[in-house]
Design a protein around this motif. Structure first.
Motif, PDB file in Angstrom:
ATOM      1  N   VAL A 246       4.926  12.850   7.540  1.00 14.76           N
ATOM      2  CA  VAL A 246       6.382  12.967   7.673  1.00 14.76           C
ATOM      3  C   VAL A 246       6.744  13.530   9.048  1.00 14.76           C
ATOM      4  O   VAL A 246       7.674  13.058   9.708  1.00 14.76           O
TER       5      VAL A 246
ATOM      6  N   LYS B  27      -2.044  -0.642   5.769  1.00 13.99           N
ATOM      7  CA  LYS B  27      -1.510   0.665   6.184  1.00 13.99           C
ATOM      8  C   LYS B  27      -0.481   1.124   5.157  1.00 13.99           C
ATOM      9  O   LYS B  27       0.234   0.310   4.588  1.00 13.99           O
ATOM     10  N   ASP B  28      -0.398   2.446   4.958  1.00 17.89           N
ATOM     11  CA  ASP B  28       0.649   2.923   4.077  1.00 17.89           C
ATOM     12  C   ASP B  28       1.980   2.853   4.831  1.00 17.89           C
ATOM     13  O   ASP B  28       2.005   2.679   6.052  1.00 17.89           O
ATOM     14  N   PRO B  29       3.112   2.978   4.123  1.00 21.66           N
ATOM     15  CA  PRO B  29       4.407   2.768   4.774  1.00 21.66           C
ATOM     16  C   PRO B  29       4.685   3.724   5.931  1.00 21.66           C
ATOM     17  O   PRO B  29       5.387   3.370   6.871  1.00 21.66           O
ATOM     18  N   PHE B  30       4.130   4.933   5.864  1.00 17.29           N
ATOM     19  CA  PHE B  30       4.342   5.876   6.963  1.00 17.29           C
ATOM     20  C   PHE B  30       3.662   5.372   8.230  1.00 17.29           C
ATOM     21  O   PHE B  30       4.254   5.320   9.301  1.00 17.29           O
TER      22      PHE B  30
ATOM     23  N   ASN C  47      17.832   6.357   6.966  1.00 18.60           N
ATOM     24  CA  ASN C  47      17.990   4.984   6.460  1.00 18.60           C
ATOM     25  C   ASN C  47      16.687   4.208   6.332  1.00 18.60           C
ATOM     26  O   ASN C  47      16.697   2.986   6.224  1.00 18.60           O
ATOM     27  N   ASN C  48      15.564   4.901   6.404  1.00 13.92           N
ATOM     28  CA  ASN C  48      14.279   4.223   6.207  1.00 13.92           C
ATOM     29  C   ASN C  48      13.659   4.727   4.903  1.00 13.92           C
ATOM     30  O   ASN C  48      13.714   5.915   4.605  1.00 13.92           O
TER      31      ASN C  48
ATOM     32  N   PHE D  32      10.330   5.052   2.285  1.00 15.87           N
ATOM     33  CA  PHE D  32       8.870   5.073   2.247  1.00 15.87           C
ATOM     34  C   PHE D  32       8.422   5.250   0.810  1.00 15.87           C
ATOM     35  O   PHE D  32       8.480   6.366   0.273  1.00 15.87           O
ATOM     36  N   PRO D  33       7.989   4.176   0.141  1.00 14.52           N
ATOM     37  CA  PRO D  33       7.521   4.328  -1.232  1.00 14.52           C
ATOM     38  C   PRO D  33       6.227   5.137  -1.285  1.00 14.52           C
ATOM     39  O   PRO D  33       5.330   4.942  -0.453  1.00 14.52           O
ATOM     40  N   VAL D  34       6.163   6.076  -2.207  1.00 14.04           N
ATOM     41  CA  VAL D  34       4.982   6.930  -2.340  1.00 14.04           C
ATOM     42  C   VAL D  34       4.643   7.089  -3.820  1.00 14.04           C
ATOM     43  O   VAL D  34       5.455   6.765  -4.693  1.00 14.04           O
TER      44      VAL D  34
ATOM     45  N   PHE E  98      10.619   8.172  -0.415  1.00 13.82           N
ATOM     46  CA  PHE E  98      11.073   9.085   0.638  1.00 13.82           C
ATOM     47  C   PHE E  98      12.142   8.365   1.428  1.00 13.82           C
ATOM     48  O   PHE E  98      11.946   7.215   1.828  1.00 13.82           O
TER      49      PHE E  98
ATOM     50  N   VAL F  36       6.439  10.823  11.574  1.00 11.86           N
ATOM     51  CA  VAL F  36       7.591   9.915  11.522  1.00 11.86           C
ATOM     52  C   VAL F  36       8.766  10.537  12.263  1.00 11.86           C
ATOM     53  O   VAL F  36       9.432   9.891  13.082  1.00 11.86           O
TER      54      VAL F  36
ATOM     55  N   ILE G 242       5.447   4.189  11.699  1.00  9.29           N
ATOM     56  CA  ILE G 242       5.159   4.838  12.988  1.00  9.29           C
ATOM     57  C   ILE G 242       4.767   3.783  14.023  1.00  9.29           C
ATOM     58  O   ILE G 242       5.293   3.750  15.131  1.00  9.29           O
TER      59      ILE G 242
ATOM     60  N   VAL H 239       0.858  -1.183   0.000  1.00 11.50           N
ATOM     61  CA  VAL H 239       0.000   0.000   0.000  1.00 11.50           C
ATOM     62  C   VAL H 239       0.895   1.233   0.000  1.00 11.50           C
ATOM     63  O   VAL H 239       1.835   1.313   0.778  1.00 11.50           O
ATOM     64  N   TYR H 240       0.622   2.177  -0.879  1.00 13.02           N
ATOM     65  CA  TYR H 240       1.448   3.369  -0.969  1.00 13.02           C
ATOM     66  C   TYR H 240       0.687   4.571  -0.483  1.00 13.02           C
ATOM     67  O   TYR H 240      -0.534   4.607  -0.517  1.00 13.02           O
ATOM     68  N   TYR H 241       1.453   5.556  -0.062  1.00  8.70           N
ATOM     69  CA  TYR H 241       0.836   6.856   0.175  1.00  8.70           C
ATOM     70  C   TYR H 241       0.684   7.495  -1.198  1.00  8.70           C
ATOM     71  O   TYR H 241       1.655   7.693  -1.915  1.00  8.70           O
TER      72      TYR H 241
END
Lengths: 73, 443
Positions: A63, B377-380, A36-37, A39-41, A32, A66, B384, A6-8
């Motif tokens: 963001v 859930k999205d990756p963000f 070092n983490n 986040f595909p968007v 994103f 996070v 979290i 699932v992407y943002y």
């Protein structure tokens, strides 16, 4: 990117124009990176110059959240 | 020649009169507080087992926070006008409600001197009045975290009503300060607490040897503690271990306590050390205090350098000399990696510290691996949730007693006791007692 992730995602709509190139932004896969983490968007980007539009609610919402969970008190 | 590094005010440990105090570098290079009472003579207390550079460096990033609103006028000066008065320099983070003075233990050390005198439980009406008083003194950004304390708060049967009342008023974080005896002994009690809305269990946990409990608590309690942790974990109640670290009793258990806590993570959210302070009831002979550098040295040595003294920072909202803390993230191989220190410790308001505690010490929302093929859930959001679950904290608070009370530190206190007569009283003045056990505030 695999299909079961699932992407943002932000839809481009018709009203986002690249100021530099003068052409409409299109939905593009991006990543994103933060401490070092990854986040595909999927965000609107200019197909010519590659400029990626980061909407305010992403920057100040997800963001920032996070960033906060990585903060020590 | 003695080098005076700064001047402050303290109290005489015998008469509690306010007196001048100097912080000096002793012959051994450590930092001491020296003070003289005209009537009762000279006193010297070790406050920092490190050199002057390390003492000054510890406070380098610290800045004063915002002062509280709705204070009262100071007439007699610190520490005699607490409640809070206009001289206080920090808003509060956490406030303690002492729901009862009854206790099911009779610990040889107890700052609250619980289980003595006339038994008294606050009525629901009195608790509501205290909540209302706190609402009038709320900080610029949100309400205080609440610690339900005592005595032993689990001796009451109406914790659910008290929390419901607090939530109705707008408070959202309720930490239960408990010895864990009822949680361990009564089937279903952990679930009752979870359902009642307890956010986190602040569990008295002095070590992994029964001999330690016999000295500090009067009876062996290790099995009780282990059961309490197991039952809280089963229902998803976050547990923070709170060891009272005492000279020549359990200083050598610090590493083992951290190891144990990490082995039970994420159910155990962290360890919060409290080096013993000499106020309230204390039947031990020694009056040696354990300072922050000594704590950090123990942590580093007993973890075989896996945890480093340099991982830790001093308090943000409170005086840096009152506390230490570090955060770690559990990696996929089971090791714990230190999270970067916040470079700006200014904490312009205490909401940062309050939100951090509420987020990290509450029970993990999901125990186990959430990275599955079917996650929606999205990756963000996933990041979290996983980060909160995987974060482990090690912290500690060094309370002040009549020997080392520094009124400059006291004015920055962010932990207050709620008192029906005085209002919000900084923890270390509320519990301050002279060598005869006489208090300024606690009745």
């Amino acid at each position: 990117m695999t299909d079961n992730k699932v992407y943002y995602t932000v839809e481009t709509g018709d009203n986002l124009i690249c100021q530099k190139c003068g052409i409409p932004l299109v939905k593009t896969e991006a990543v994103f990176e933060y401490l070092n983490n990854s986040f595909p968007v999927e965000l609107p980007a200019c197909p010519k110059c590659g400029f990626v539009y980061v909407p305010e609610d992403l920057a100040l919402g997800k963001v920032l959240s996070v960033e906060k969970v990585l903060e020590d008190k | 020649m003695i080098e005076i590094i700064s001047k402050t005010k303290s109290v005489c440990p015998i008469c509690l009169k306010r007196i001048d105090a100097n912080k000096i570098v002793g012959k051994d290079g450590y930092i001491y507080m020296q003070k003289s009472c005209f009537e009762h003579g000279d006193f010297e207390t070790l406050i920092w087992e490190g050199d002057l550079k390390s003492y000054l460096d510890w406070a380098k990033l610290s800045k004063e926070g915002l002062s509280p609103t709705n204070t009262k006028k100071s007439e007699k000066g610190c520490p005699y006008d607490c409640g809070l008065c206009e001289n206080h320099k920090s808003e509060s983070c956490c406030v303690l409600l002492e729901l009862t003075n009854r206790c099911n233990l009779k610990c040889p050390v107890c700052f609250a001197t619980a289980g003595e005198g006339v038994e008294k439980d606050l009525s629901l009406k009195e608790i509501e009045t205290q909540f209302d008083m706190l609402l009038k003194r709320k900080t610029r950004k949100g309400l205080f975290n609440i610690q339900l304390s005592g005595g032993e708060p689990t001796l009451r049967d109406d914790l659910a009503d008290i929390i419901a009342l607090g939530r109705k008023k707008g408070f959202s974080y309720f930490q239960l300060n408990t010895n864990g005896v009822r949680i361990a002994k009564e089937t279903g009690y952990a679930k009752y607490l979870k359902d009642a809305g307890v956010s986190s269990v602040f569990l008295q946990f002095d070590g992994l040897r029964d001999s330690t409990y016999k000295i500090l608590r009067g009876i062996p309690l290790l099995d009780i503690k282990l059961k309490a942790i197991e039952y809280c974990a089963k229902v998803g109640l976050g547990v923070v271990l709170v060891p009272t670290v005492t000279f020549n009793v359990n200083e050598d258990e610090i590493g083992a306590i951290i190891d144990f806590a990490q082995s039970k993570h994420p159910a155990i959210r962290g360890v919060h050390f409290q080096p013993l302070s000499y106020f309230g009831r204390c039947e031990l002979e020694s009056r040696t205090k354990i300072t922050i550098p000594r704590m950090l040295k123990h942590i580093e040595e007993q973890s075989f350098n896996k945890i480093k003294a340099s991982d830790f920072s001093g308090g943000g909202a409170e005086s840096p000399y009152c506390s230490f803390h570090a955060s770690y993230r559990r990696m996929s191989d089971g090791t714990f990696k230190s999270l970067p220190k916040k470079q700006d410790q200014s904490c312009c308001d205490v909401s940062n510290a309050r939100n951090f505690v509420s987020r990290q010490w509450s029970g993990p929302s999901i125990v186990g691996n959430t990275t599955s093929c079917c996650s929606t859930k999205d990756p963000f959001d996933e990041f979290i949730e996983n980060t909160i679950r995987d974060t482990f904290t090690i912290s500690g608070m060094v309370f002040q007693d009549a020997y080392d009370l520094d009124l400059e530190r006291l004015r920055r206190c962010k932990i207050c006791e709620v008192d029906s007569e005085y209002g919000m009283v900084p923890f270390c003045s509320y519990n301050l007692t002279n060598i005869k056990g006489e208090a300024l505030y606690r009745k």
